[in-house]
Motif scaffolding. Structure first.
Motif, PDB file in Angstrom:
ATOM      1  N   THR A  36     -42.186 -28.822   3.776  1.00 55.72           N
ATOM      2  CA  THR A  36     -42.395 -29.974   4.663  1.00 55.72           C
ATOM      3  C   THR A  36     -42.314 -31.302   3.913  1.00 55.72           C
ATOM      4  OG1 THR A  36     -44.801 -29.906   4.335  1.00 55.72           O
ATOM      5  CG2 THR A  36     -43.906 -28.631   6.169  1.00 55.72           C
ATOM      6  N   VAL A  37     -42.139 -31.258   2.584  1.00 51.79           N
ATOM      7  CA  VAL A  37     -42.217 -32.463   1.755  1.00 51.79           C
ATOM      8  C   VAL A  37     -40.811 -32.932   1.391  1.00 51.79           C
ATOM      9  CG1 VAL A  37     -43.141 -33.409  -0.397  1.00 51.79           C
ATOM     10  CG2 VAL A  37     -44.438 -31.678   0.851  1.00 51.79           C
ATOM     11  N   PRO A  38     -40.490 -34.230   1.556  1.00 53.07           N
ATOM     12  CA  PRO A  38     -39.162 -34.744   1.202  1.00 53.07           C
ATOM     13  C   PRO A  38     -38.844 -34.538  -0.283  1.00 53.07           C
ATOM     14  CG  PRO A  38     -40.408 -36.359   2.478  1.00 53.07           C
ATOM     15  CD  PRO A  38     -41.364 -35.261   2.121  1.00 53.07           C
ATOM     16  N   GLY A  39     -37.568 -34.570  -0.625  1.00 52.63           N
ATOM     17  CA  GLY A  39     -37.085 -34.206  -1.952  1.00 52.63           C
ATOM     18  C   GLY A  39     -37.792 -34.863  -3.123  1.00 52.63           C
ATOM     19  N   LEU A  40     -37.825 -36.189  -3.177  1.00 53.03           N
ATOM     20  CA  LEU A  40     -38.434 -36.868  -4.318  1.00 53.03           C
ATOM     21  C   LEU A  40     -39.927 -36.596  -4.393  1.00 53.03           C
ATOM     22  CD1 LEU A  40     -36.595 -40.330  -4.310  1.00 53.03           C
ATOM     23  CD2 LEU A  40     -36.289 -38.415  -5.908  1.00 53.03           C
ATOM     24  N   MET A  58     -41.363 -33.943  -3.301  1.00 52.62           N
ATOM     25  CA  MET A  58     -41.539 -32.556  -3.718  1.00 52.62           C
ATOM     26  C   MET A  58     -41.424 -32.428  -5.230  1.00 52.62           C
ATOM     27  SD  MET A  58     -39.746 -29.066  -2.317  1.00 52.62           S
ATOM     28  CE  MET A  58     -38.650 -28.552  -3.612  1.00 52.62           C
ATOM     29  N   GLU A  59     -40.493 -33.145  -5.845  1.00 49.74           N
ATOM     30  CA  GLU A  59     -40.365 -33.118  -7.304  1.00 49.74           C
ATOM     31  C   GLU A  59     -41.636 -33.648  -7.971  1.00 49.74           C
ATOM     32  OE1 GLU A  59     -38.058 -31.883  -9.367  1.00 49.74           O
ATOM     33  OE2 GLU A  59     -37.120 -31.011  -7.589  1.00 49.74           O
ATOM     34  N   GLU A  60     -42.180 -34.709  -7.414  1.00 46.88           N
ATOM     35  CA  GLU A  60     -43.419 -35.275  -7.948  1.00 46.88           C
ATOM     36  C   GLU A  60     -44.566 -34.288  -7.822  1.00 46.88           C
ATOM     37  OE1 GLU A  60     -46.576 -38.720  -6.586  1.00 46.88           O
ATOM     38  OE2 GLU A  60     -44.446 -39.079  -6.244  1.00 46.88           O
ATOM     39  N   THR A  61     -44.658 -33.632  -6.653  1.00 46.88           N
ATOM     40  CA  THR A  61     -45.729 -32.662  -6.427  1.00 46.88           C
ATOM     41  C   THR A  61     -45.553 -31.449  -7.321  1.00 46.88           C
ATOM     42  OG1 THR A  61     -45.822 -33.392  -4.124  1.00 46.88           O
ATOM     43  CG2 THR A  61     -46.969 -31.353  -4.662  1.00 46.88           C
ATOM     44  N   LEU A  62     -44.309 -31.004  -7.511  1.00 49.93           N
ATOM     45  CA  LEU A  62     -44.042 -29.877  -8.403  1.00 49.93           C
ATOM     46  C   LEU A  62     -44.516 -30.203  -9.813  1.00 49.93           C
ATOM     47  CD1 LEU A  62     -42.698 -27.082  -8.751  1.00 49.93           C
ATOM     48  CD2 LEU A  62     -40.573 -28.296  -9.293  1.00 49.93           C
ATOM     49  N   GLY A  63     -44.262 -31.417 -10.271  1.00 47.13           N
ATOM     50  CA  GLY A  63     -44.742 -31.822 -11.590  1.00 47.13           C
ATOM     51  C   GLY A  63     -46.259 -31.791 -11.690  1.00 47.13           C
ATOM     52  N   ALA A  64     -46.946 -32.213 -10.612  1.00 41.97           N
ATOM     53  CA  ALA A  64     -48.407 -32.193 -10.613  1.00 41.97           C
ATOM     54  C   ALA A  64     -48.936 -30.763 -10.653  1.00 41.97           C
ATOM     55  CB  ALA A  64     -48.932 -32.929  -9.379  1.00 41.97           C
ATOM     56  N   VAL A  65     -48.263 -29.858  -9.923  1.00 40.29           N
ATOM     57  CA  VAL A  65     -48.682 -28.444  -9.948  1.00 40.29           C
ATOM     58  C   VAL A  65     -48.462 -27.856 -11.341  1.00 40.29           C
ATOM     59  CG1 VAL A  65     -48.119 -26.135  -9.078  1.00 40.29           C
ATOM     60  CG2 VAL A  65     -48.366 -28.048  -7.478  1.00 40.29           C
ATOM     61  N   PHE A  66     -47.343 -28.171 -11.965  1.00 38.04           N
ATOM     62  CA  PHE A  66     -47.088 -27.676 -13.315  1.00 38.04           C
ATOM     63  C   PHE A  66     -48.070 -28.266 -14.327  1.00 38.04           C
ATOM     64  CE2 PHE A  66     -42.311 -26.727 -12.461  1.00 38.04           C
ATOM     65  CZ  PHE A  66     -42.644 -25.453 -12.036  1.00 38.04           C
ATOM     66  N   ASP A  67     -48.515 -29.507 -14.110  1.00 41.27           N
ATOM     67  CA  ASP A  67     -49.532 -30.093 -14.990  1.00 41.27           C
ATOM     68  C   ASP A  67     -50.866 -29.373 -14.829  1.00 41.27           C
ATOM     69  OD1 ASP A  67     -47.736 -31.920 -15.969  1.00 41.27           O
ATOM     70  OD2 ASP A  67     -48.408 -33.569 -14.690  1.00 41.27           O
ATOM     71  N   LEU A  68     -51.178 -28.984 -13.602  1.00 42.08           N
ATOM     72  CA  LEU A  68     -52.433 -28.265 -13.344  1.00 42.08           C
ATOM     73  C   LEU A  68     -52.368 -26.849 -13.895  1.00 42.08           C
ATOM     74  CD1 LEU A  68     -55.228 -28.338 -11.837  1.00 42.08           C
ATOM     75  CD2 LEU A  68     -54.006 -27.425  -9.846  1.00 42.08           C
ATOM     76  N   PHE A  69     -51.209 -26.210 -13.734  1.00 37.77           N
ATOM     77  CA  PHE A  69     -51.004 -24.828 -14.202  1.00 37.77           C
ATOM     78  C   PHE A  69     -49.798 -24.793 -15.140  1.00 37.77           C
ATOM     79  CE2 PHE A  69     -52.811 -24.138  -9.840  1.00 37.77           C
ATOM     80  CZ  PHE A  69     -54.019 -23.553 -10.233  1.00 37.77           C
ATOM     81  N   PRO A  70     -49.951 -25.180 -16.411  1.00 37.53           N
ATOM     82  CA  PRO A  70     -48.815 -25.205 -17.332  1.00 37.53           C
ATOM     83  C   PRO A  70     -48.098 -23.861 -17.461  1.00 37.53           C
ATOM     84  CG  PRO A  70     -50.691 -26.374 -18.270  1.00 37.53           C
ATOM     85  CD  PRO A  70     -51.180 -25.701 -17.035  1.00 37.53           C
ATOM     86  N   LEU A  71     -48.823 -22.777 -17.285  1.00 37.01           N
ATOM     87  CA  LEU A  71     -48.201 -21.454 -17.389  1.00 37.01           C
ATOM     88  C   LEU A  71     -47.100 -21.277 -16.344  1.00 37.01           C
ATOM     89  CD1 LEU A  71     -49.870 -18.135 -18.174  1.00 37.01           C
ATOM     90  CD2 LEU A  71     -48.523 -18.262 -16.078  1.00 37.01           C
ATOM     91  N   LEU A  72     -47.280 -21.879 -15.159  1.00 36.71           N
ATOM     92  CA  LEU A  72     -46.245 -21.762 -14.121  1.00 36.71           C
ATOM     93  C   LEU A  72     -44.967 -22.478 -14.528  1.00 36.71           C
ATOM     94  CD1 LEU A  72     -48.330 -22.218 -10.838  1.00 36.71           C
ATOM     95  CD2 LEU A  72     -47.706 -20.092 -12.007  1.00 36.71           C
TER      96      LEU A  72
END
Length: 231
Positions: free
Chosen positions: A103-107, A109-123
């Motif tokens: 449901t999240v627009p492209g840019l 979504m990229e920002e949110t993906l980075g935040a998730v990876f910062d929270l869970f570096p293993l992912l």
């Protein structure tokens, strides 16, 4: 933010949840506690729309959700981390996360993906790995990350530490606390009652489909907890 009033859910002739009312305020972590079969997971599923309520109301920021499909509730700001993780085992870590952010627009979504990876570096390290090959704890990280990809106002979590090692339980609970501190409101069902009480702004205790206690966690002594769980 979330207000549940007079919620009832039935499975045929069985009344699983009856006249349940509670609220979750902006920025809180609120826990629903109780023994197996108390109606906790059914309540969460009714809030996110995975099962139909027979009566009552569920509102988020004043908007009644009961007539909305689960996908529409995601657009209203609700994300659900289900019991048992339910990752898409044949898909990669990245593909699971991308589905969570549909449901999240492209840019954004990229920002949110980075935040998730910062929270869970293993992912981040395992973004191309097939999700079914992850450990239970890693899959739980993925399930939480997938839910966060929709940028929810309210994160619903059902038994996030179920089946995990004691060390991984500590890791997951610490991450949940981080998510709350970053501003996401959380409604959680958790089997580790004392940990949930320690983390929560407020707690509700359910028994046989109804709420039998509500209040601050520090009001729940071990003796009171035993009485509420066991009768």
């Amino acid at each position: 933010m979330l207000k549940v009033s007079g919620l009832s859910v039935a499975y045929g002739p069985i009344q699983a949840v009856r006249d349940v009312s509670f609220e979750v305020r902006q920025g809180e972590l609120v826990s629903l506690l109780g023994s197996n079969g108390a109606g906790k997971s059914t309540t969460l599923r009714a809030v996110s729309g995975l099962i139909r309520a027979s009566s009552g109301s569920v509102t988020i920021e004043g908007r009644n959700l009961l007539a909305l499909a689960p996908s529409a509730r995601v657009s209203c700001g609700i994300a659900h981390v289900p019991e048992g993780r339910r990752v898409f085992a044949s898909m990669s870590v990245f593909e699971n996360l991308a589905l969570g952010g549909y449901t999240v627009p492209g840019l954004a979504m990229e920002e949110t993906l980075g935040a998730v990876f910062d929270l869970f570096p293993l992912l981040r390290e395992r973004r191309n790995q097939t999700s079914g090959t992850l450990s239970g704890g890693e899959q739980q990280m993925l399930a939480i990350g997938r839910a966060l990809m929709s940028r929810p106002k309210l994160l619903i979590m059902d038994e996030p530490t179920m089946g995990l090692s004691p060390k991984m339980v500590d890791v997951i609970l610490a991450k949940i606390d981080d998510i709350r501190r970053q501003g996401t409101t959380i409604l959680m069902v958790e089997q580790n009652a004392m940990d949930a009480i320690r983390m929560s702004s407020r707690v509700y205790v359910m028994r046989t489909g109804g709420i039998v206690f509500e209040g601050a966690g520090d009001a729940l002594t071990p003796d009171i907890i035993k009485a509420l769980y066991l009768g």
